[in-house]
Scaffold this motif. Structure first.
Motif, PDB file in Angstrom:
ATOM      1  N   SER A  29      25.910 -11.857  -4.692  1.00 53.93           N
ATOM      2  CA  SER A  29      25.297 -11.300  -3.433  1.00 53.93           C
ATOM      3  C   SER A  29      24.107 -10.121  -3.758  1.00 53.93           C
ATOM      4  O   SER A  29      23.899  -9.712  -2.883  1.00 53.93           O
ATOM      5  CB  SER A  29      26.313 -10.560  -2.506  1.00 53.93           C
ATOM      6  N   GLY A  30      23.867 -10.208  -5.119  1.00 54.34           N
ATOM      7  CA  GLY A  30      22.946  -8.978  -5.360  1.00 54.34           C
ATOM      8  C   GLY A  30      21.420  -9.481  -5.519  1.00 54.34           C
ATOM      9  O   GLY A  30      21.064 -10.539  -5.219  1.00 54.34           O
ATOM     10  N   GLY A  31      20.537  -8.732  -5.906  1.00 58.20           N
ATOM     11  CA  GLY A  31      19.159  -8.934  -6.143  1.00 58.20           C
ATOM     12  C   GLY A  31      19.092  -9.990  -7.235  1.00 58.20           C
ATOM     13  O   GLY A  31      18.090 -10.899  -7.259  1.00 58.20           O
ATOM     14  N   ARG A  32      20.057  -9.983  -8.120  1.00 63.47           N
ATOM     15  CA  ARG A  32      19.993 -10.811  -9.419  1.00 63.47           C
ATOM     16  C   ARG A  32      20.385 -11.949  -8.494  1.00 63.47           C
ATOM     17  O   ARG A  32      19.456 -13.285  -8.766  1.00 63.47           O
ATOM     18  CB  ARG A  32      21.119 -10.477 -10.262  1.00 63.47           C
ATOM     19  N   GLU A  33      21.255 -12.676  -7.719  1.00 61.72           N
ATOM     20  CA  GLU A  33      21.383 -13.720  -7.112  1.00 61.72           C
ATOM     21  C   GLU A  33      20.190 -14.209  -6.243  1.00 61.72           C
ATOM     22  O   GLU A  33      19.965 -15.302  -5.993  1.00 61.72           O
ATOM     23  CB  GLU A  33      22.610 -13.685  -6.344  1.00 61.72           C
ATOM     24  N   HIS A  34      19.558 -13.237  -5.689  1.00 61.91           N
ATOM     25  CA  HIS A  34      18.499 -13.722  -4.925  1.00 61.91           C
ATOM     26  C   HIS A  34      17.442 -14.228  -5.462  1.00 61.91           C
ATOM     27  O   HIS A  34      16.869 -15.191  -5.419  1.00 61.91           O
ATOM     28  CB  HIS A  34      17.762 -12.373  -3.820  1.00 61.91           C
ATOM     29  N   ALA A  35      17.113 -13.545  -6.915  1.00 59.24           N
ATOM     30  CA  ALA A  35      16.151 -13.985  -7.835  1.00 59.24           C
ATOM     31  C   ALA A  35      16.379 -15.270  -8.431  1.00 59.24           C
ATOM     32  O   ALA A  35      15.679 -16.475  -8.472  1.00 59.24           O
ATOM     33  CB  ALA A  35      16.028 -13.064  -8.988  1.00 59.24           C
ATOM     34  N   ILE A  36      17.962 -15.547  -8.628  1.00 57.39           N
ATOM     35  CA  ILE A  36      18.277 -16.871  -9.137  1.00 57.39           C
ATOM     36  C   ILE A  36      18.156 -18.196  -8.054  1.00 57.39           C
ATOM     37  O   ILE A  36      17.751 -19.141  -8.094  1.00 57.39           O
ATOM     38  CB  ILE A  36      19.647 -16.901  -9.686  1.00 57.39           C
ATOM     39  N   SER A  37      18.545 -17.628  -6.881  1.00 51.29           N
ATOM     40  CA  SER A  37      18.413 -18.694  -5.661  1.00 51.29           C
ATOM     41  C   SER A  37      16.978 -18.859  -5.359  1.00 51.29           C
ATOM     42  O   SER A  37      16.571 -20.186  -5.266  1.00 51.29           O
ATOM     43  CB  SER A  37      18.809 -17.970  -4.379  1.00 51.29           C
ATOM     44  N   TRP A  38      15.945 -17.892  -5.430  1.00 47.95           N
ATOM     45  CA  TRP A  38      14.534 -18.245  -5.372  1.00 47.95           C
ATOM     46  C   TRP A  38      14.166 -19.010  -6.434  1.00 47.95           C
ATOM     47  O   TRP A  38      13.211 -20.287  -6.226  1.00 47.95           O
ATOM     48  CB  TRP A  38      13.952 -16.758  -5.501  1.00 47.95           C
ATOM     49  N   LYS A  39      14.423 -18.870  -7.767  1.00 45.71           N
ATOM     50  CA  LYS A  39      13.939 -20.053  -8.743  1.00 45.71           C
ATOM     51  C   LYS A  39      14.676 -21.476  -8.408  1.00 45.71           C
ATOM     52  O   LYS A  39      13.868 -22.558  -8.619  1.00 45.71           O
ATOM     53  CB  LYS A  39      14.412 -19.554 -10.211  1.00 45.71           C
ATOM     54  N   PHE A  40      15.926 -21.587  -8.088  1.00 44.36           N
ATOM     55  CA  PHE A  40      16.451 -22.889  -7.739  1.00 44.36           C
ATOM     56  C   PHE A  40      15.618 -23.427  -6.584  1.00 44.36           C
ATOM     57  O   PHE A  40      15.566 -24.600  -6.572  1.00 44.36           O
ATOM     58  CB  PHE A  40      18.092 -22.566  -7.452  1.00 44.36           C
ATOM     59  N   SER A  41      15.384 -22.589  -5.453  1.00 46.49           N
ATOM     60  CA  SER A  41      15.023 -23.058  -4.436  1.00 46.49           C
ATOM     61  C   SER A  41      13.349 -23.622  -4.340  1.00 46.49           C
ATOM     62  O   SER A  41      13.225 -24.743  -3.822  1.00 46.49           O
ATOM     63  CB  SER A  41      14.802 -22.274  -3.332  1.00 46.49           C
ATOM     64  N   GLN A  42      12.991 -23.475  -5.666  1.00 46.00           N
ATOM     65  CA  GLN A  42      11.633 -24.068  -6.072  1.00 46.00           C
ATOM     66  C   GLN A  42      11.776 -25.430  -7.071  1.00 46.00           C
ATOM     67  O   GLN A  42      10.664 -25.911  -7.481  1.00 46.00           O
ATOM     68  CB  GLN A  42      10.589 -22.973  -6.877  1.00 46.00           C
ATOM     69  N   SER A  43      12.998 -25.631  -7.320  1.00 44.81           N
ATOM     70  CA  SER A  43      13.314 -26.758  -8.138  1.00 44.81           C
ATOM     71  C   SER A  43      13.109 -28.090  -7.455  1.00 44.81           C
ATOM     72  O   SER A  43      13.563 -28.318  -6.352  1.00 44.81           O
ATOM     73  CB  SER A  43      14.521 -26.600  -8.876  1.00 44.81           C
TER      74      SER A  43
END
Ligand code: AMP
Ligand code: GLY
Length: 417
Positions: free
Chosen positions: A8-22
């Motif tokens: 639930s952190g900033g790390r997970e927001h960044a990981i989600s952001w990269k996956f969302s562009q896949s």
């Protein structure tokens, strides 16, 4: 590919952001996620450390791949359970996760594999620790062996304080007493598919709460990627003596490590030495680091779970620098208030990326803080100075009562540049 990200952190927001562009993604779920991930996928209100809840979420949402963000679920053995259920997962299994969850295990691993690290002794009895402390004259650092969210290390020259901290730790855990190392710190994130590995650009994290590295230790108040002090020569030395040795040793010991190995290194006058291993991406390092990754994150994940990293090199924007500034709640790293309303963050944050950390949307639909580290503003630029300016321009779009941040992230490199 339907992906579930745990954390639930900033790390997970960044990981989600990269996956969302896949291009490969057909479903994106985050458990429990935050106010930022809610805009990219579906947040699932479950406990990521509870196997029954995670497995149920996988079944309900037909998940093909789980990416584990933080150390808690890894140390709890969530990967072993997900694998048993036949679902692909990125993150080490419980035994390998001890590289982070037990500093005693991690030290033994380094020593038996001849990986350069600080001299140390591990204690389980207060009397042995006290007599050792009386017998030494060199400066030491004390470390609680188990997980402590960045708060289990004491660097002090005050003998009384050291004895008190050590004895407190020994009431519940073992204690590692380590030689104090001087130099500069750099972190490496290594993607591993169980056989092959790829090293991402080095990062530097700012652990102390206040400017000029004053104040208490935190989980990290900012980070920069890459690190200008890591020259080609230094990189080759670290790659040979530390990264390759670590990854070869994981293979040799049959740890079948699929995930991210975080290697914290101190570059000393006697060469680079490992400070610690973590078994995941760093927070906040991931926010600038992933901002520089150009490859489709789904392809990276696919190569990691299929063991194809030998044929796949993630593309990184090598011409730019990224710099992240953490915006924290009043009182952090001590006590802080939660549920403070955040003014709406505009769609256009100029050239900064704003990653959420502890935020959530309350019952009235209002974005509120969850305390601690609340956001990271990331700026990208062709040099450190422009990345610094972009990141700090981004901070003005994040407004809530008591918000604060360090003003000197990247400056030690910037002033040199
Ligand atoms: P660790 O959790 O082991 O990385 O420790 C947290 C922080 O404490 C590190 O990032 C360093 O800033 C500091 N630290 C840890 N070990 C040492 C050491 N042996 N010498 C000097 N500083 C250290
Ligand atoms: N930023 C340090 C960590 O993620 O452990």
């Amino acid at each position: 590919m339907r992906v579930l990200i745990l954390g639930s952190g900033g790390r997970e927001h960044a990981i989600s952001w990269k996956f969302s562009q896949s291009k490969r993604i057909s479903g994106l779920y985050i458990a429990p996620g935050n106010g930022g991930t809610a805009e990219l996928g579906t947040n699932l209100n479950i406990n990521p450390e509870k196997e029954d809840q995670v497995l149920q979420a996988c079944r309900d949402n037909k998940i093909d791949l789980v990416f584990v963000g933080p150390e808690g679920p890894l140390a709890a053995g969530i990967v072993d359970k997900i694998k048993e259920a036949g679902i692909a997962v990125i993150g080490p299994h419980q035994e390998a996760a001890q590289l982070e969850s037990s500093k005693a295990f991690s030290k033994d691993f380094m020593v038996r594999n001849h990986i350069p690290t600080a001299e140390s002794r591990t204690f389980t009895k207060a009397s042995d620790f006290e007599s050792y402390m009386k017998s030494i004259t060199h400066r030491v650092v004390l470390k609680k062996s188990g997980l402590a969210a960045g708060k289990g290390v004491l660097e002090s020259t005050d003998q009384e304080e050291l004895l008190h901290f050590g004895k407190e730790v020994l009431k519940t855990d073992s204690l590692v007493v380590e030689e104090f190392l001087e130099g500069f710190e750099v972190s490496f994130f290594v993607l591993s598919d169980g056989k092959n590995y790829r090293v991402l650009p080095p990062c530097s994290d700012y652990k102390k709460a206040h400017d000029n590295d004053e104040g208490l230790n935190t989980g990290g108040m900012g980070a920069i990627c890459p690190v200008p002090w890591v020259t080609k020569e230094l990189y080759s030395e670290i790659e040979q003596s530390i990264i390759k040795t670590t990854m070869d040793s994981l293979n040799k010991e049959g740890l079948n490590y699929v995930g991210v190995v975080y290697i914290g290194v101190m570059v000393t006058s006697k060469g680079p030495k490992v400070l610690e291993y973590n078994v995941r991406f760093g927070d906040p390092e991931t926010q600038p680091l992933l901002s520089l990754i150009e490859s489709d994150f789904g392809n990276i994940a696919d190569a990691m779970i299929k063991g194809h990293l030998d044929n796949y090199t993630p593309r990184v924007n090598e011409n730019n620098t990224a710099l992240g500034v953490v915006i924290a709640a009043e009182g952090y790293p001590g006590e802080y208030n939660k549920s403070i309303p955040v003014q709406p963050i505009p769609e256009d944050t100029e050239d900064a990326l704003i990653f959420h950390a502890s935020t959530s949307i309350d019952a009235q639909g209002q974005l509120v803080t969850g305390g601690g580290r609340c956001f990271t503003s990331v700026g990208i630029g062709s040099d450190i100075i422009s990345a610094y300016s972009a990141a700090y321009r981004g901070t003005k779009f994040v407004n809530f009562e008591g918000a604060w941040f360090r003003n000197d992230i990247g400056k030690k490199f910037y002033e040199e540049a």
